[in-house]
Structures are given as structure tokens and as C-alpha cells.
Design a protein around this motif. Structure first.
Motif, mmCIF file in Angstrom:
data_model
loop_
_atom_site.group_PDB
_atom_site.id
_atom_site.type_symbol
_atom_site.label_atom_id
_atom_site.label_comp_id
_atom_site.label_asym_id
_atom_site.label_seq_id
_atom_site.Cartn_x
_atom_site.Cartn_y
_atom_site.Cartn_z
ATOM 1 N N THR A 284 0.852 -1.179 0.000
ATOM 2 C CA THR A 284 0.000 0.000 0.000
ATOM 3 C C THR A 284 0.892 1.234 0.000
ATOM 4 O O THR A 284 2.037 1.188 0.465
ATOM 5 C CB THR A 284 -0.900 0.026 1.240
ATOM 6 N N PRO A 285 0.410 2.361 -0.498
ATOM 7 C CA PRO A 285 1.208 3.595 -0.465
ATOM 8 C C PRO A 285 1.666 3.959 0.941
ATOM 9 O O PRO A 285 2.781 4.465 1.126
ATOM 10 C CB PRO A 285 0.254 4.645 -1.047
ATOM 11 N N MET A 286 0.810 3.684 1.953
ATOM 12 C CA MET A 286 1.190 4.009 3.325
ATOM 13 C C MET A 286 2.397 3.184 3.765
ATOM 14 O O MET A 286 3.350 3.708 4.335
ATOM 15 C CB MET A 286 0.015 3.767 4.278
ATOM 16 N N ARG A 287 2.376 1.885 3.499
ATOM 17 C CA ARG A 287 3.487 1.028 3.909
ATOM 18 C C ARG A 287 4.779 1.412 3.193
ATOM 19 O O ARG A 287 5.849 1.484 3.802
ATOM 20 C CB ARG A 287 3.155 -0.449 3.621
ATOM 21 N N LEU A 288 4.683 1.665 1.906
ATOM 22 C CA LEU A 288 5.868 2.043 1.148
ATOM 23 C C LEU A 288 6.409 3.375 1.633
ATOM 24 O O LEU A 288 7.625 3.547 1.801
ATOM 25 C CB LEU A 288 5.538 2.118 -0.341
ATOM 26 N N GLY A 289 5.515 4.327 1.894
ATOM 27 C CA GLY A 289 5.946 5.631 2.401
ATOM 28 C C GLY A 289 6.604 5.520 3.759
ATOM 29 O O GLY A 289 7.603 6.193 4.037
ATOM 30 N N LEU A 290 6.065 4.660 4.621
ATOM 31 C CA LEU A 290 6.634 4.457 5.952
ATOM 32 C C LEU A 290 8.014 3.808 5.856
ATOM 33 O O LEU A 290 8.961 4.205 6.556
ATOM 34 C CB LEU A 290 5.700 3.597 6.800
ATOM 35 N N ALA A 291 8.146 2.803 4.989
ATOM 36 C CA ALA A 291 9.443 2.147 4.806
ATOM 37 C C ALA A 291 10.495 3.144 4.337
ATOM 38 O O ALA A 291 11.606 3.204 4.868
ATOM 39 C CB ALA A 291 9.315 1.000 3.807
ATOM 40 N N LYS A 292 10.142 3.949 3.357
ATOM 41 C CA LYS A 292 11.089 4.940 2.836
ATOM 42 C C LYS A 292 11.441 5.983 3.892
ATOM 43 O O LYS A 292 12.594 6.413 3.996
ATOM 44 C CB LYS A 292 10.500 5.616 1.598
ATOM 45 N N ALA A 293 10.440 6.387 4.684
ATOM 46 C CA ALA A 293 10.692 7.405 5.711
ATOM 47 C C ALA A 293 11.675 6.887 6.755
ATOM 48 O O ALA A 293 12.613 7.587 7.151
ATOM 49 C CB ALA A 293 9.372 7.812 6.369
ATOM 50 N N LEU A 294 11.490 5.648 7.207
ATOM 51 C CA LEU A 294 12.381 5.091 8.229
ATOM 52 C C LEU A 294 13.774 4.824 7.671
ATOM 53 O O LEU A 294 14.783 5.047 8.345
ATOM 54 C CB LEU A 294 11.782 3.803 8.794
ATOM 55 N N LEU A 295 13.846 4.352 6.427
ATOM 56 C CA LEU A 295 15.144 4.067 5.828
ATOM 57 C C LEU A 295 15.864 5.335 5.383
ATOM 58 O O LEU A 295 17.032 5.290 4.993
ATOM 59 C CB LEU A 295 14.979 3.116 4.642
ATOM 60 N N SER A 296 15.172 6.472 5.466
ATOM 61 C CA SER A 296 15.812 7.750 5.141
ATOM 62 C C SER A 296 16.616 8.292 6.316
ATOM 63 O O SER A 296 17.378 9.252 6.150
ATOM 64 C CB SER A 296 14.752 8.784 4.733
#
Length: 427
Positions: A284-296
Motif C-alpha cells: 500500500t502507499p502508506m506502507r511504502l511511504g513508511l518504509a522509505k521514511a524510516l530508511l531515510s
């Protein structure tokens, strides 16, 4: 494909599928709506940063100039061609292995790093950097040094920070690095080296040692290169042979490695909780956005967050009844909210309290955070999570409702920052 080509492809794939890179990596991307040819060996897109990598596996047979012609010159041309394709007037479609075909986001890209990695071994010296025909800077790595850098700077922000500072320091300066030992320079190699050196008239740097040795000084100087390299001079000769081994053996380096272990909680959380199916096209866009935010987050920030999470969890793990713990911090505009719920709460109550915690953080910090990460947990580390990509100011009516709800629950409006000392939210 010959053995050398397969080794090069295996190297790219191993690099592309490392946990901290794979979500940004496009191994062997092709011009999907064009000639279908491979654009480059590896492409990394991270927010507004593009990294183009060319990998060469030409066998070194003792002739340095022939080796440079068969690796560096060809790689620089490949990288120049890749940029020309990606930033041409026409739309370019590319494909990530785990996603559908997408349009290369050229309007999003603000900075491009160009990297050549030579896999050939036995080279005694090589140019530290090159430029394309458009005078764009190109970073050169050998295999051993590059792998050490990736192991030590194992987050995208840390890796980019190194590339950026390296380019800023060495751009416009002819630099030769000599990883070979002094006694390992036969007569013919010496002649080749002096021939290359004689082509340099001024503003040059000679580095005796490996890039790993240089990396040790980068760490020693609080993630900056030696000051001596920044001085105005027609020529600088830096001797750093063996400095990496000495640095790696220091107790404080070992202690840092131990301290960093906690930070891998964030990496594991992304892999095991958010990206369970490991297929980006099904997220989902939320999961992908969360993954990218944490890995940033860089490694130090991840350590801070992880340590705060474990301390927070330890504080509340024995709490029961209708008690709700909260802790908040902001990291350069990214809000991170930790909450703790008890086994006596049902999902509706937990969801309501989490939403109010998010809204109260936004309101009482004056909308400091531009985006928000929520990690909600209980004594068994059962996680709920959310990511709000863009936070918008609430209406006056909604703000008043938040204040009333906070007051009714007896919550204070102060927030505990993960890296600060303010008081904990009350239960």
C-alpha cells in the motif's frame, strides 16, 4: 555471458539487493519505451538524488594505461550516455524488479552522482576521479574499498553524505591513489606511474594508501576528510598506508559497532513488519511511504530512535488497565511518535487514542513536522503503525476539539523528544 561478465552482474545484483539499497535500486535498467537497451549497470533513485553506477571487470594484466582505457574511459562514456538518455527531451520509462514500469522522475532529481567501480585486482595506482565530456564529476572506486564503504556507511543518507563531501573536496583537482605497497612497484609500474604523474602540472593530490585508509580519516575527523587536503597548494602528497587497519582495531571503533547494534531494530522493523511480502508492487502507499521514511534516517538517528523505543517500552511493559503511553520527537521535519497500549484496550480505543496523539503532537508543536511516523506497541511488541506523508493545518474548530479531548483525558501538552530531556507524557 562470459565469466567476467557474470561476475560483474553478480556483483551488481548483490549490491542492489542489500537491505538498505534494494528499495531504491534498479539493476541494469532498460529504456523500456525506447530501444530496450541497458541504460547503465545500476541506478539508485533516492528522493531528489540519482546515483548512476558503471561496473567494469576488465582483468588487469600489468599495463595500467591499457587497463584505464578498457575500464575508466569506457565506463565514463557509459555514464555520460546514461545521463543523456535519462535527461533527454523524451519521457523515459524504467522498471524496478519488484514494481511495475514507471516514468523516470527527471523533474524530481536535483543532484546526480556518477560512480565507476573497477573489479579488477592487482592495480597499483589509479585516478581517484574523472570527468565526462560535459565536465561532470565521476567518482572511481576499486572493489575492496567500495565494499568497505558500503559496509561502514550502510544507510543511503550516510553513503550520500560521503559521496557529496568527497566530490566537493576533490572536484577540479587531479588525484591519483596508490593502494599498492611501495615494495610492490616493479620497474615497469614505476615508469607508468611517473609518466602519469608528469602529465599533472599543478593542483594535484597523490594519496599513498587505499580509499579504506582515507575512510578511516573521514571517521576520525567527525565525517570529514583530513584538513590537509583542503589547503591551497599546487601539490599534496598524503601518506596513509595501513591507517584503516589501525583505526579498525581501536577500542572506540569496536564500541561504536556495539552501540550501533540497537539501530538495526529499525532495519528489522522495516523488513519484518512493514515489508512482509517483500514485493514493492503489492505494498500500500502508506506502507511504502513508511518504509522509505524510516530508511531515510542515517545510522546515528536510527540508533537514537531504537534506544528510545526500548527505553520507552521498558518503562511501560508492566502497565495494565486503561493507560496509554506517548513519546514524540521531530527529526528535520519528520515527526516520530511512539505510543504504548495495554492488553485491556480494544482496537477502536487504541485507534482513537493514536489519532488523538498524532493530532495533539501536530497542534501543540505548531505543526513543526511536515510528515509523521507512528509506531504503536504493547508489552509483546505487537506493532501498529502509520505514516502521514503531508501534514496540513487543522481548522480552528478541529483544533478546539483536540484541546478539549486532551483536557478531558488529562493529557499535558508538553512532549518528550526522543533526543531531548523534556518530561514524559503522563499516563
Amino acid at each position: 555471458m562470459d565469466d567476467k561478465g557474470q561476475i560483474g552482474e553478480d556483483f551488481v545484483n548483490d549490491l542492489a539487493y542489500r537491505s538498505f539499497l534494494k528499495y531504491w535500486c534498479y539493476p541494469g535498467p532498460k529504456h523500456e519505451n525506447g530501444d530496450k537497451k541497458e541504460i547503465c549497470d545500476l541506478m539508485i533513485i533516492f528522493n531528489s538524488v540519482l546515483i548512476i553506477i558503471s561496473v567494469k571487470n576488465y582483468e588487469f594484466k600489468g599495463n595500467h594505461f591499457r587497463y584505464f582505457n578498457n575500464t575508466i574511459e569506457k565506463a565514463v562514456k557509459q555514464i555520460h550516455g546514461a545521463c543523456r538518455t535519462l535527461f533527454s527531451a523524451k519521457e523515459v520509462q524504467i522498471k524496478h524488479p519488484d514494481k511495475e514500469i514507471e516514468i523516470f522522475p527527471r523533474e524530481q532529481i536535483k543532484k546526480v552522482f556518477r560512480i565507476v567501480i573497477n573489479l579488477g585486482e592487482g592495480v597499483k595506482f589509479y585516478p581517484f576521479n574523472q570527468t565526462t565530456k560535459n565536465d561532470d564529476y565521476v567518482t572511481l572506486f576499486d572493489k575492496d574499498s567500495f565494499q568497505t564503504i558500503i559496509d561502514q556507511l550502510d544507510t543511503i543518507p550516510d553513503f550520500i553524505d560521503y559521496l557529496e563531501k568527497r566530490e566537493k573536496l576533490f572536484k577540479g583537482r587531479t588525484t591519483i591513489i596508490m593502494p599498492g605497497d611501495e615494495f610492490d612497484f616493479p620497474v615497469e609500474t614505476q615508469k607508468e606511474f611517473f609518466e602519469l604523474r608528469d602529465q599533472i602540472t599543478n593542483n594535484y593530490i597523490l594519496i599513498s594508501g587505499t580509499e579504506k585508509d582515507l575512510l578511516s580519516h573521514f571517521f576520525k575527523n567527525t565525517r570529514n576528510f583530513p584538513k590537509a587536503l583542503s589547503e591551497d597548494s599546487n601539490g599534496i602528497y598524503l601518506i596513509i598506508d595501513g591507517d584503516w587497519d589501525s583505526f579498525a582495531a581501536e577500542e572506540k571503533v569496536k564500541n561504536k559497532a556495539k552501540a550501533d547494534k540497537a539501530s538495526y531494530f529499525i532495519d528489522g522493523f522495516v523488513q519484518n513488519e512493514i515489508l512482509k511480502n517483500d514485493l514493492l508492487k503489492n505494498l500500500t502507499p502508506m506502507r511504502l511511504g513508511l518504509a522509505k521514511a524510516l530508511l531515510s534516517f542515517d545510522r546515528l538517528t536510527r540508533r537514537s530512535i531504537a534506544n528510545s523505543y526500548f527505553e520507552f517500552h521498558d518503562r511501560y511493559k508492566d502497565v495494565s488497565g486503561l493507560n496509554f503511553g506517548r513519546r514524540f520527537g521531530d527529526f528535520d521535519g519528520v515527526g516520530l511518535l511512539l505510543t504504548f497500549y495495554t492488553d485491556q484496550m480494544d482496537f477502536e480505543m487504541i485507534n482513537t487514542l493514536n489519532n488523538l496523539a498524532i493530532e495533539s503532537c501536530n497542534l501543540f508543536t505548531g505543526y513543526k513536522s511536515k510528515s509523521m511516523i507512528l509506531i504503536s506497541t504493547n508489552r509483546s511488541h505487537r506493532f501498529l503503525f502509520a505514516h502521514i506523508d503531508k501534514i496540513e493545518k487543522y481548522s480552528p474548530q478541529h483544533e478546539e476539539m483536540i484541546r478539549n479531548d486532551v483536557k478531558a483525558l488529562g493529557w499535558f501538552t508538553k512532549h518528550t523528544f526522543l533526543h531531548g530531556t523534556e518530561k514524559e507524557f503522563p499516563k
